[in-house]
Design a protein around this motif. Structure first.
Motif, mmCIF file in Angstrom:
data_model
loop_
_atom_site.group_PDB
_atom_site.id
_atom_site.type_symbol
_atom_site.label_atom_id
_atom_site.label_comp_id
_atom_site.label_asym_id
_atom_site.label_seq_id
_atom_site.Cartn_x
_atom_site.Cartn_y
_atom_site.Cartn_z
ATOM 1 N N ASN A 138 -18.379 -29.394 39.714
ATOM 2 C CA ASN A 138 -18.963 -30.575 39.053
ATOM 3 C C ASN A 138 -19.051 -31.749 40.019
ATOM 4 O OD1 ASN A 138 -19.294 -29.273 36.606
ATOM 5 N ND2 ASN A 138 -17.338 -29.983 35.771
ATOM 6 N N ASP A 183 -21.821 -31.037 42.421
ATOM 7 C CA ASP A 183 -23.118 -31.190 41.741
ATOM 8 C C ASP A 183 -23.527 -32.653 41.667
ATOM 9 O OD1 ASP A 183 -23.677 -28.540 41.317
ATOM 10 O OD2 ASP A 183 -22.788 -28.469 39.315
ATOM 11 N N SER A 226 -23.601 -25.675 41.660
ATOM 12 C CA SER A 226 -23.583 -24.692 40.568
ATOM 13 C C SER A 226 -24.749 -23.716 40.674
ATOM 14 C CB SER A 226 -23.622 -25.406 39.216
ATOM 15 O OG SER A 226 -22.423 -26.133 39.013
#
Length: 405
Positions: A316, A319, A327
């Motif tokens: 996360n 990202d 991801s």
């Protein structure tokens, strides 16, 4: 001088250092580690507690000196904070110690083989990242000028673990006892008795403790009589935080050679977290990204508990920085949570509450001329490095046997 103090001094001189770097100038220069000649005449037995870098280096010295010894290791494997993963990529992954932090000739010093040309036996990488970025306040910035300020060394086809595996452990492996946690040390008589968690007893004339500082701080080993107050106080003045490394394979590369977090000078000074191209210089066709984090930066991951939660948090984070590319291109990962290792329980020595030399001297002080201490935290000039751990072991063994039995 601690690594942290040196980095701050370097930054004030406008040199700049990357995260996880040791001493910038030493990375290019030769540093001599003295392999001592132990005094003759010692007829007793030495027990070394801990089979990390310091314990293995001590065993190598004792074996070369013809002294009876045994290494007792709590874990089912030797290596301590040196560890490798084979098969994850097309090169071995350093799950623990990774950078050499000085000239590769230091390996000859550890072995006491001055005539050995390590360049003909081990391939090294001149490690100087070309692309460096920072992530700060939601913005990605380039700092590629760092490549002009920083260069040191890494292994190309092996690891720190692999070096010990090839050159040190074969000569002493028969003296290493694994799966043997020590719970109590009784030094009230002439010979020291070490009791294991399953009730076995080992005896020796002198004992060298090379366990991580966290193990002593958390009192996993009790002493009879108790250690002097001055020593326990010094042990608890060493700052050791959480530690974690994560490696992720991606379908394609979207990241720089090195990425730090926060304002660049502050990030370099704290050296607590960075992301890097783990395949840099490895002749690999894999896209392997590494994360190194200690202290609070590591705790943000280690306190999540499960592996799925940890890798989810990391992806996360990537990202957000790289617009979802992590991801989308994720293949697989491997996590080494050093804080969760029962006989490690953290990263490495980071700082000292009092003057470093004063704390180190208090821990190094022999107890009853029978108990001695070594490890990465106890090297004044090379603290928090593998060669510093070896140096402290050599010094401790010289001190231990200086007066004979």
């Amino acid at each position: 001088m601690t690594r942290k103090a040196f980095i701050e001094k370097a930054l004030k001189a406008s040199m700049g250092l990357p995260l996880f770097s040791s001493f910038l100038l030493e990375s290019c220069n030769r540093y001599d580690l003295e392999f001592p000649v132990l005094p003759m005449g010692f007829q007793g037995k030495v027990l070394v507690v801990g089979a990390g870098a310091a314990g293995l280096a001590a065993g190598h010295l004792l074996q070369r000196s013809g002294i009876d010894f045994e290494i007792i290791e709590a874990a089912p494997v030797w290596g301590g904070r040196m560890k490798k993963a084979v098969g994850f990529a097309d090169f071995p992954i350093d799950l623990g110690a990774e950078w050499i932090h000085t000239h590769p000739d230091i390996l000859s010093d550890i072995l006491n083989s001055p005539g050995m040309d390590m360049d003909t036996k081990i391939d090294f990488i001149a490690y100087s990242p070309k692309t460096t970025q920072t992530w700060n306040n939601g913005r990605l910035r380039n700092h590629n000028y760092i490549s002009k300020l920083y260069s040191e060394w890494k292994f190309k086809h092996t690891t720190w673990f692999g070096f010990f595996e090839a050159y040190i452990v074969p000569g002493i492996e028969s003296r290493i006892t694994l799966n043997t946690p020590i719970s109590e040390v009784d030094y009230s008589s002439d010979r020291v008795q070490l009791k294991t968690t399953d009730g076995r007893i080992f005896e020796a004339d002198k004992v060298l403790f090379t366990v991580p500082v966290k193990i002593l701080q958390n009192e996993l080993i009790s002493f009879v009589p108790p250690l002097p107050v001055s020593k326990t106080k010094a042990i608890n003045q060493v700052a050791v935080g959480d530690g974690i490394k994560i490696f992720v394979e991606f379908q394609s590369r979207f990241y720089p050679d090195m990425l730090s977090f926060g304002p660049i000078l502050k990030a370099f000074r704290k050296e607590e977290k960075f992301v890097y191209d783990a395949a840099f210089g490895k002749d690999s066709d894999k896209n392997i990204l590494g994360l190194f984090a200690i202290n609070e930066a590591a705790a943000a991951y280690t306190q999540l508990g499960t592996e799925s939660a940890i890798i989810g948090e990391f992806l996360n984070e990537l990202d957000e920085i790289f617009s979802g590319q992590a991801s989308a291109g994720y293949v697989k990962h491997i996590i080494q949570n050093w804080s969760a290792e029962p006989y490690i329980q953290g990263a490495y020595s980071y700082d000292f509450e009092e003057k470093q030399w004063r704390v180190v001297e208090a821990i190094q002080e022999p107890v009853a001329d029978r108990l001695f201490f070594a490890g990465e935290a106890l090297s004044i000039d090379h603290q928090a490095t593998v060669h510093g751990a070896c140096e402290s072991a050599f010094e401790a063994m010289s001190r231990m046997l200086a007066a004979g039995q």
